[in-house]
Scaffold this active site. Structure first.
Site, short mmCIF file in Angstrom:
data_model
loop_
_atom_site.label_atom_id
_atom_site.label_comp_id
_atom_site.label_asym_id
_atom_site.label_seq_id
_atom_site.Cartn_x
_atom_site.Cartn_y
_atom_site.Cartn_z
N SER A 271 1.59 5.99 -1.58
CA SER A 271 1.36 7.04 -2.53
C SER A 271 -0.03 7.02 -3.18
CB SER A 271 2.39 6.95 -3.65
OG SER A 271 2.26 5.71 -4.34
N LYS B 146 -5.83 5.19 -10.03
CA LYS B 146 -4.69 6.04 -9.69
C LYS B 146 -4.13 6.67 -10.96
CE LYS B 146 -0.31 5.62 -7.06
NZ LYS B 146 0.56 4.66 -6.34
N SER C 246 2.47 1.20 -1.11
CA SER C 246 1.60 2.32 -1.46
C SER C 246 0.12 2.02 -1.55
CB SER C 246 2.03 2.89 -2.81
OG SER C 246 3.07 3.80 -2.60
N1 GLN Z 1 6.32 4.88 0.28
C1 GLN Z 1 7.20 4.15 -0.57
C2 GLN Z 1 8.02 5.09 -1.41
O1 GLN Z 1 7.95 6.24 -1.16
C3 GLN Z 1 6.42 3.21 -1.41
C4 GLN Z 1 5.89 3.83 -2.63
C5 GLN Z 1 5.07 2.89 -3.46
O2 GLN Z 1 4.76 1.77 -3.04
N2 GLN Z 1 4.77 3.34 -4.65
O3 GLN Z 1 8.76 4.71 -2.26
#
Ligand code: GLN
Length: 475
Positions: A148, A73, A172
């Site tokens: 994400s 990532k 994420s």
């Molecule tokens: N979807 C969650 C957010 O928008 C989690 C993001 C993540 O785990 N980096 O914060």
């Protein structure tokens, strides 16, 4: 849209094939560029590493990740490679050092082929918040892969590489794993060094692996786990050390989280898949018990206070002075900050910085931030306590399967609710795993989630591997 690459074990059998297979992997990444999985490919580094792995294997070295082709990532630093975090504000930024996890992967023989797409600074659940273009779900290109860490999930699901690293702050990795039909593990907080992971919510962030099977996730987590002098929050707890993962063979006591199974947001097909999982587990002789987590329903508001508060502080460093992008019309110091941050950050990141700044402001700190910390403790204690009486807790990973591109982008609250089942594990710091179970009536993957006590990743993955064996045929 799918590719097949020989397994790491097959590659280890005839290691000289590795450079060619790495070349094919890079070619697949290019052929499938419409999926938006990668934001940069590291051809030269990958070829060099492949050659070095071949010589190391031939000289008799046992490499735990020999034969593994991996993607990372793009919020994890690799020396001399671009590091964008999916943001315009890091345009042209190259990292000057590698994250601990990168050093550990390469030392163990993994070949890294590229950096993957993500929601800007890991904020989002669909990868639509990337400034570098969206990523598509390989099961249906009209749908999101989740986020994400969407790009890392797509790279594995599409068969471009064997495993990938994502990062978790609130789901994420588990959520995109569920949407793309692969496994994703959020390790215990402190299990994996965060050195070189660009910080979002530092009390929640963990580097987290994806792969198609629990056994492969195990291979990766085993290598990247363990204490690191460069991250004071990394734990010295012993690292899983079996050479390979065996599916759990005993009888389990599994907790079903009643409040989640009865949740109004749960789609009928996901509910059916959960019921199937429960029946299969009962048939296999495991004991299922109901567990209540009455305060878990406050997880989303608590998370969006704690995570945004931490983000507003962490993202202060992107100021137009130290990294990448600076607005061209700046005239004085204040305008360097103002213009650069306004143009450099996307809408969601600006929203989070504003929310986080607000909840930390003098007049509201106690009302929001302090209260959220107290409720976080209650949620965490409840979850840790429930895990004393069962081996794992079983829930759906997400309330729905992959949604359509554009469906939730203008409705942040509905996007935030994608994380209702995943966020509690982040708040409590416990490990949690998403394992693909079946497909819904539209042919989209459904994932189930297992949560386990702190530092029990090996057992958790071995339970996941046992569940893989119970899946319905023709999945
Ligand atoms: N979807 C969650 C957010 O928008 C989690 C993001 C993540 O785990 N980096 O914060």
């Amino acid at each position: 849209m799918l590719r097949r690459i020989p397994s790491p074990a097959a590659i280890r059998q005839s290691p000289r094939r590795l450079p060619d297979i790495v070349g094919q992997s890079l070619a697949s990444a290019r052929e499938l560029s419409s999926l938006g999985a990668f934001v940069s490919l590291l051809d030269a580094r990958a070829h060099q590493q492949a050659q070095s792995v071949v010589s190391r294997i031939e000289s008799g070295e046992q490499l735990p990740l020999g034969g593994y082709i991996v993607a990372v990532k793009d919020n994890i630093a690799i020396k001399d490679a671009p590091l964008t975090c999916g943001s315009k504000i890091l345009d042209f930024h190259q990292s000057t050092f590698s994250a601990t996890v990168i050093e550990r992967l390469e030392e163990a023989g993994a070949v890294i082929i590229g950096k993957t797409n993500l929601d800007e600074f890991a904020m989002g659940s669909s990868t639509e918040n990337s400034a570098l273009g969206i990523a598509l779900n390989p099961f249906d290109p009209d749908r999101v892969p989740g986020g994400s860490s969407g790009g890392s999930a797509v790279a594995v699901a599409a068969g471009i590489c064997h495993a990938s690293l994502g990062s978790e702050t609130g789901g994420s990795v588990r959520q995109p794993a569920a949407f793309c039909g692969i496994c994703g593990l959020k390790p215990t907080y402190g299990r994996v060094s965060r050195y070189g992971l660009v910080a979002f919510g530092s009390s929640l962030d963990q580097v987290s692996p994806f792969a198609k099977t629990c056994a492969e996730v195990y291979d990766v987590i085993r290598v990247i786990s363990g204490s690191d002098q460069r991250d004071a929050t990394s734990s010295a707890a012993p690292v899983p050390d079996s050479a390979c993962l065996e599916p759990f063979s005993g009888k389990l006591r599994i907790g079903l989280v009643k409040d989640f199974l009865e949740h109004e947001a749960l789609e009928p097909d996901v509910r059916i898949a959960m019921n199937d999982t429960i029946s299969a587990l009962k048939k296999a002789g495991h004991e299922l018990v109901e567990v209540e987590l009455p305060n878990a329903k406050y997880s989303i508001p608590v998370y969006y206070i704690v995570a945004t508060a931490e983000a507003s502080s962490n993202l202060a460093r992107f100021d137009g002075v130290r990294y990448g992008y600076r607005h061209r019309d700046v005239t004085d110091l204040a305008s360097v900050y103002d213009l650069t941050r306004e143009a450099g950050f996307g809408k969601e990141v600006r929203r989070r910085i504003m929310m986080g700044t607000y909840v930390l402001s003098a007049g509201y700190y106690d009302a929001y931030y302090t209260t959220a910390l107290k409720v976080r403790r209650i949620i965490a204690d409840e979850l840790v306590n429930a895990l004393k009486y069962v081996d794992v807790l079983l829930t759906p990973t997400t309330p729905s399967t992959a949604f359509k591109i554009g469906e939730k982008i203008d409705d942040p609250v509905s996007m935030y609710l994608s994380d209702i089942f995943t966020v509690p594990a982040n708040l409590a710091g416990v490990p949690a795993l998403s394992v693909p179970w079946s497909l819904d009536s539209k042919g989209l993957p459904i994932g189930i989630q297992l949560m386990a006590p702190h530092f029990t990743e090996e057992k958790l993955l071995s339970i996941g591997a046992a569940i893989e064996l119970l899946r319905p045929e023709g999945k």
